[in-house]
Design a protein around this motif. Structure first.
Motif, PDB file in Angstrom:
ATOM      1  N   ALA A  79       0.829  -1.209   0.000  1.00 36.68           N
ATOM      2  CA  ALA A  79       0.000   0.000   0.000  1.00 36.68           C
ATOM      3  C   ALA A  79       0.862   1.256   0.000  1.00 36.68           C
ATOM      4  O   ALA A  79       1.935   1.274   0.614  1.00 36.68           O
ATOM      5  N   ASP A 109      -0.874  -6.246   1.868  1.00 37.19           N
ATOM      6  CA  ASP A 109      -0.653  -5.172   2.835  1.00 37.19           C
ATOM      7  C   ASP A 109      -1.668  -5.266   3.959  1.00 37.19           C
ATOM      8  O   ASP A 109      -2.766  -5.812   3.791  1.00 37.19           O
ATOM      9  N   GLN A 111      -3.211  -2.751   5.108  1.00 37.99           N
ATOM     10  CA  GLN A 111      -4.303  -1.864   4.735  1.00 37.99           C
ATOM     11  C   GLN A 111      -5.005  -2.362   3.470  1.00 37.99           C
ATOM     12  O   GLN A 111      -4.427  -3.106   2.675  1.00 37.99           O
ATOM     13  N   GLU A 112      -6.212  -1.911   3.289  1.00 33.86           N
ATOM     14  CA  GLU A 112      -6.927  -2.224   2.056  1.00 33.86           C
ATOM     15  C   GLU A 112      -6.302  -1.422   0.915  1.00 33.86           C
ATOM     16  O   GLU A 112      -5.923  -0.270   1.081  1.00 33.86           O
ATOM     17  N   ILE A 113      -6.152  -2.051  -0.256  1.00 34.36           N
ATOM     18  CA  ILE A 113      -5.502  -1.402  -1.391  1.00 34.36           C
ATOM     19  C   ILE A 113      -6.491  -1.294  -2.549  1.00 34.36           C
ATOM     20  O   ILE A 113      -7.174  -2.260  -2.879  1.00 34.36           O
ATOM     21  N   HIS A 122      -4.204  -8.362  -1.895  1.00 35.48           N
ATOM     22  CA  HIS A 122      -4.862  -8.948  -0.726  1.00 35.48           C
ATOM     23  C   HIS A 122      -4.550  -8.121   0.513  1.00 35.48           C
ATOM     24  O   HIS A 122      -3.424  -7.640   0.684  1.00 35.48           O
ATOM     25  N   GLN A 123      -5.547  -7.984   1.386  1.00 37.06           N
ATOM     26  CA  GLN A 123      -5.354  -7.313   2.671  1.00 37.06           C
ATOM     27  C   GLN A 123      -5.020  -8.363   3.709  1.00 37.06           C
ATOM     28  O   GLN A 123      -5.795  -9.290   3.960  1.00 37.06           O
ATOM     29  N   ASP A 125      -2.249  -9.036   7.404  1.00 39.79           N
ATOM     30  CA  ASP A 125      -1.145  -8.717   8.292  1.00 39.79           C
ATOM     31  C   ASP A 125      -0.104  -9.817   8.113  1.00 39.79           C
ATOM     32  O   ASP A 125      -0.298 -10.950   8.548  1.00 39.79           O
TER      33      ASP A 125
END
Length: 234
Positions: A79, A109, A111-113, A122-123, A125
């Motif tokens: 992101a 990432d 965060q949402e992209i 893909h979101q 961690d």
């Protein structure tokens, strides 16, 4: 407020000064001024990149040439997507270069992209349990390039921030060891501070060449630099 500053040919360069607003911290004011006056931020707006960081991977690739047509790329900490944007045409992810191999880009990432044509995003961690297994599943095979711009939230304590980003970098490196093809490349952001020495020793065992570079797009007052490991031995 826009202020004219003296250049060699007269008063031509414009500097934006931000007025102190109620509730705005001095650090926020200085950050905003730096953003408004940063030539790479302005270039990113003109070139359609999502952030100035795009020029860091562009400059690294101009030197080391790892984003080639047909390359399968994993971008960790992608992101807002600037690195992916640079990679799309270089690996021919959209198949626009006839006669050239078509590459793939997988971005992950916390965060949402926002969608980027030619990439799978893909979101996630990456530091959570079994996150690497999920990324391997999405990848569905080997990669030619693993690149990481992952960074932890700043704590304000230099040593703590250094250790946090090195932990992210090491996690990315071990992931790269699992998925890279022989001859593959690993690129990651690190912070100068001492702990990066252990990572460099590890990378030298796994790759033919390990180099460090601070690209021109990296701010001069930043302690960040990038490690580029090429020729994965498998």
């Amino acid at each position: 407020m826009v202020k004219a500053t003296k250049s060699g040919r007269g008063y031509r360069d414009l500097t934006v000064k931000v007025k102190t607003a109620r509730g705005r911290k001095l650090s926020s004011k200085l950050w905003l001024e730096r953003q408004l006056n940063d030539p790479y931020v302005k270039r990113a707006q003109v070139d359609g990149f999502r952030g100035r960081a795009a020029y860091k991977i562009l400059e690294l690739d101009d030197k080391f040439r790892f984003l080639v047509p047909g390359a399968r790329v994993v971008d960790l900490g992608c992101a807002p997507g600037g690195w992916c944007q640079v990679a799309v045409p270089r690996v021919n992810a959209l198949g626009e270069k006839s006669g050239k191999k078509v590459g793939t880009i997988l971005g992950v990432d916390l965060q949402e992209i926002e969608t980027i044509a030619g990439t799978e995003l893909h979101q996630l961690d990456f530091m959570e349990d079994d996150a690497d297994l999920k990324v391997k599943e999405w990848l569905g095979g080997k990669a030619d390039v693993v690149m990481s711009d992952m960074a932890a939230s700043a704590s304000g304590h230099k040593q703590t921030d250094h250790l946090r980003i090195m932990a992210l970098c090491e996690a990315a490196a071990y992931f790269a060891f699992d998925v890279l093809e022989v001859g593959g490349t690993f690129v990651a952001k690190v912070l100068a501070g001492g702990a990066e020495g252990d990572l460099q020793k590890l990378l030298k065992q796994k790759f033919d060449k390990v180099a460090h570079m601070k690209p021109p797009a990296s701010r001069s007052d930043s302690s960040e630099k990038f490690v580029v490991a090429t020729g994965f031995r498998g």
